[in-house]
Design a protein around this motif. Structure first.
Motif, mmCIF file in Angstrom:
data_model
loop_
_atom_site.group_PDB
_atom_site.id
_atom_site.type_symbol
_atom_site.label_atom_id
_atom_site.label_comp_id
_atom_site.label_asym_id
_atom_site.label_seq_id
_atom_site.Cartn_x
_atom_site.Cartn_y
_atom_site.Cartn_z
ATOM 1 N N PHE A 6 -74.705 38.955 18.011
ATOM 2 C CA PHE A 6 -74.055 39.266 16.765
ATOM 3 C C PHE A 6 -72.560 40.159 17.150
ATOM 4 C CE2 PHE A 6 -73.353 42.260 13.063
ATOM 5 C CZ PHE A 6 -72.829 41.270 12.114
ATOM 6 N N MET A 7 -72.851 41.335 17.779
ATOM 7 C CA MET A 7 -71.513 42.065 18.334
ATOM 8 C C MET A 7 -70.478 41.172 19.125
ATOM 9 S SD MET A 7 -72.039 45.036 16.690
ATOM 10 C CE MET A 7 -70.550 45.733 17.541
ATOM 11 N N GLY A 8 -71.161 40.333 19.929
ATOM 12 C CA GLY A 8 -70.237 39.574 20.763
ATOM 13 C C GLY A 8 -69.567 38.387 19.824
ATOM 14 N N TYR A 9 -70.244 37.917 18.887
ATOM 15 C CA TYR A 9 -69.622 37.066 17.956
ATOM 16 C C TYR A 9 -68.402 37.792 17.109
ATOM 17 C CZ TYR A 9 -69.187 33.936 14.100
ATOM 18 O OH TYR A 9 -68.767 33.071 12.888
ATOM 19 N N ILE A 10 -68.737 38.990 16.602
ATOM 20 C CA ILE A 10 -67.971 39.762 15.758
ATOM 21 C C ILE A 10 -66.460 40.121 16.733
ATOM 22 C CG2 ILE A 10 -67.383 42.045 14.818
ATOM 23 C CD1 ILE A 10 -70.291 41.894 13.684
ATOM 24 N N ASN A 11 -66.909 40.516 18.089
ATOM 25 C CA ASN A 11 -65.854 41.074 19.018
ATOM 26 C C ASN A 11 -65.060 39.828 19.317
ATOM 27 O OD1 ASN A 11 -64.551 42.599 20.773
ATOM 28 N ND2 ASN A 11 -66.007 42.129 22.483
ATOM 29 N N GLU A 12 -65.394 38.811 19.502
ATOM 30 C CA GLU A 12 -64.705 37.400 19.798
ATOM 31 C C GLU A 12 -63.618 37.209 18.855
ATOM 32 O OE1 GLU A 12 -64.711 32.766 20.943
ATOM 33 O OE2 GLU A 12 -66.483 33.768 20.568
ATOM 34 N N SER A 13 -63.961 37.277 17.482
ATOM 35 C CA SER A 13 -62.824 36.688 16.472
ATOM 36 C C SER A 13 -61.749 38.036 16.253
ATOM 37 C CB SER A 13 -63.516 36.494 15.215
ATOM 38 O OG SER A 13 -64.263 37.738 14.774
ATOM 39 N N ILE A 14 -62.454 39.145 16.253
ATOM 40 C CA ILE A 14 -61.257 40.264 16.418
ATOM 41 C C ILE A 14 -60.530 40.408 17.423
ATOM 42 C CG2 ILE A 14 -61.174 42.867 16.329
ATOM 43 C CD1 ILE A 14 -63.831 42.900 14.579
ATOM 44 N N ALA A 15 -61.087 40.213 18.736
ATOM 45 C CA ALA A 15 -60.421 40.194 19.986
ATOM 46 C C ALA A 15 -59.127 39.154 19.854
ATOM 47 C CB ALA A 15 -61.195 39.892 21.101
ATOM 48 N N ARG A 16 -59.524 37.814 19.745
ATOM 49 C CA ARG A 16 -58.571 36.772 19.471
ATOM 50 C C ARG A 16 -57.364 37.401 18.531
ATOM 51 N NH1 ARG A 16 -60.170 31.875 21.550
ATOM 52 N NH2 ARG A 16 -62.596 31.971 22.217
ATOM 53 N N ALA A 17 -57.648 37.690 17.267
ATOM 54 C CA ALA A 17 -56.655 37.977 16.332
ATOM 55 C C ALA A 17 -55.756 39.211 16.972
ATOM 56 C CB ALA A 17 -57.322 38.194 14.899
ATOM 57 N N ALA A 18 -56.379 40.195 17.322
ATOM 58 C CA ALA A 18 -55.600 41.333 18.125
ATOM 59 C C ALA A 18 -54.856 41.010 19.170
ATOM 60 C CB ALA A 18 -56.604 42.501 18.091
ATOM 61 N N ASN A 19 -55.473 40.196 20.137
ATOM 62 C CA ASN A 19 -54.559 39.607 21.160
ATOM 63 C C ASN A 19 -53.451 38.670 20.815
ATOM 64 O OD1 ASN A 19 -56.488 40.996 23.041
ATOM 65 N ND2 ASN A 19 -57.468 39.153 23.433
ATOM 66 N N GLN A 20 -53.684 37.866 19.980
ATOM 67 C CA GLN A 20 -52.660 37.195 19.485
ATOM 68 C C GLN A 20 -51.549 37.942 18.823
ATOM 69 O OE1 GLN A 20 -53.560 34.066 16.565
ATOM 70 N NE2 GLN A 20 -51.586 33.112 16.944
ATOM 71 N N GLU A 21 -51.814 39.210 17.775
ATOM 72 C CA GLU A 21 -50.960 39.999 17.133
ATOM 73 C C GLU A 21 -49.968 40.798 18.357
ATOM 74 O OE1 GLU A 21 -51.678 43.814 14.657
ATOM 75 O OE2 GLU A 21 -52.489 42.047 13.805
ATOM 76 N N ASP A 22 -50.896 41.340 19.231
ATOM 77 C CA ASP A 22 -50.226 42.029 20.233
ATOM 78 C C ASP A 22 -49.509 41.586 21.576
ATOM 79 O OD1 ASP A 22 -50.849 44.421 18.904
ATOM 80 O OD2 ASP A 22 -52.718 44.725 19.897
ATOM 81 N N ASN A 23 -49.854 40.162 21.636
ATOM 82 C CA ASN A 23 -49.452 39.308 22.751
ATOM 83 C C ASN A 23 -49.963 39.719 23.794
ATOM 84 O OD1 ASN A 23 -48.051 37.105 23.910
ATOM 85 N ND2 ASN A 23 -46.385 38.431 24.070
ATOM 86 N N CYS A 24 -51.045 40.018 24.143
ATOM 87 C CA CYS A 24 -51.882 40.355 25.049
ATOM 88 C C CYS A 24 -53.211 39.568 25.546
ATOM 89 C CB CYS A 24 -52.187 41.768 25.360
ATOM 90 S SG CYS A 24 -53.470 42.490 23.960
ATOM 91 N N THR A 25 -53.992 40.102 26.431
ATOM 92 C CA THR A 25 -55.274 39.258 26.708
ATOM 93 C C THR A 25 -56.233 40.637 27.014
ATOM 94 O OG1 THR A 25 -55.128 39.217 29.105
ATOM 95 C CG2 THR A 25 -54.473 37.062 27.710
ATOM 96 N N GLY A 26 -57.604 40.254 26.828
ATOM 97 C CA GLY A 26 -58.650 41.033 27.322
ATOM 98 C C GLY A 26 -59.688 41.503 25.955
ATOM 99 N N ARG A 27 -60.399 42.380 26.221
ATOM 100 C CA ARG A 27 -61.753 42.901 25.121
ATOM 101 C C ARG A 27 -60.809 43.596 24.170
ATOM 102 N NH1 ARG A 27 -66.719 45.087 27.820
ATOM 103 N NH2 ARG A 27 -68.003 43.244 27.869
#
Length: 191
Positions: A6-27
């Motif tokens: 469950f936490m991995g599922y939540i983390n993935e969508s948040i990480a993708r959105a944050a990484n796209q917004e900040d133009n970076c990669t990672g957790r």
């Protein structure tokens, strides 16, 4: 369902959105989520103070009542009106038989403790915990020096269940654990 999934599922969508917004990669969250058993009043107060003072330690806020997204800010705002927030568990005072649901402290004691602790850890203010400790520290049987260590290093000092030796032993027995992992830190800091 498993909490890790469950936490991995939540983390993935948040990480993708944050990484796209900040133009970076990672957790998005640097470390894995953490769950710890808070077994007594001392552990509860320590963890609450650690979380409420995070913005002060990070130098994001100058005072607890000005720190965004914390329960202490909401509690201070309501305390000015002589109330407690309806969305947070209320402070109900000292523990007693037939304990009603709520936090076993007085709100005024907790606010005083946060203020004094905040003065100690804030980089832009000079301060110290006075020799006359807040009543809540006396009742929790924690020295002022140990309180400062606990509230500034909670995540690094403890892993797993937290509390005085007697409740930690009861917890380990109930959970059928052979070792009491935090025993030395708990005995050192909650004494």
């Amino acid at each position: 369902m498993k909490i890790s999934w469950f936490m991995g599922y939540i983390n993935e969508s948040i990480a993708r959105a944050a990484n796209q917004e900040d133009n970076c990669t990672g957790r998005f969250w640097e470390g894995r989520f953490k769950s710890q058993a808070l077994l007594d009043e001392a552990a509860l107060a320590s963890c609450m103070a650690y979380v409420d003072l995070n913005p002060i330690r990070a130098n994001i806020a100058k005072t607890p009542e000005s720190s965004a997204h914390t329960s202490i800010k909401r509690r201070c705002k309501e305390a000015k009106k002589g109330q407690q927030p309806k969305t947070l568990l209320s402070f109900i005072g000292n523990p007693r038989k037939n304990m009603p649901k709520g936090l076993p402290f007085e709100l005024a004691d907790y606010l005083q403790l946060i203020t004094l602790t905040g003065r100690c850890i804030s980089g832009d203010k000079r301060g110290f915990i006075e020799q006359k400790q807040p009543e809540i520290l006396k009742r929790l049987n924690i020295s002022a020096d140990n309180w400062l260590i606990i509230t500034t290093e909670f995540r690094t000092q403890f892993h797993g269940a937290i509390g005085h030796e007697d409740v930690l032993s009861d917890y380990c027995e109930h959970q059928q654990l052979k070792r009491r992992h935090n025993l030395s830190h708990c005995n050192k800091l909650f004494a």
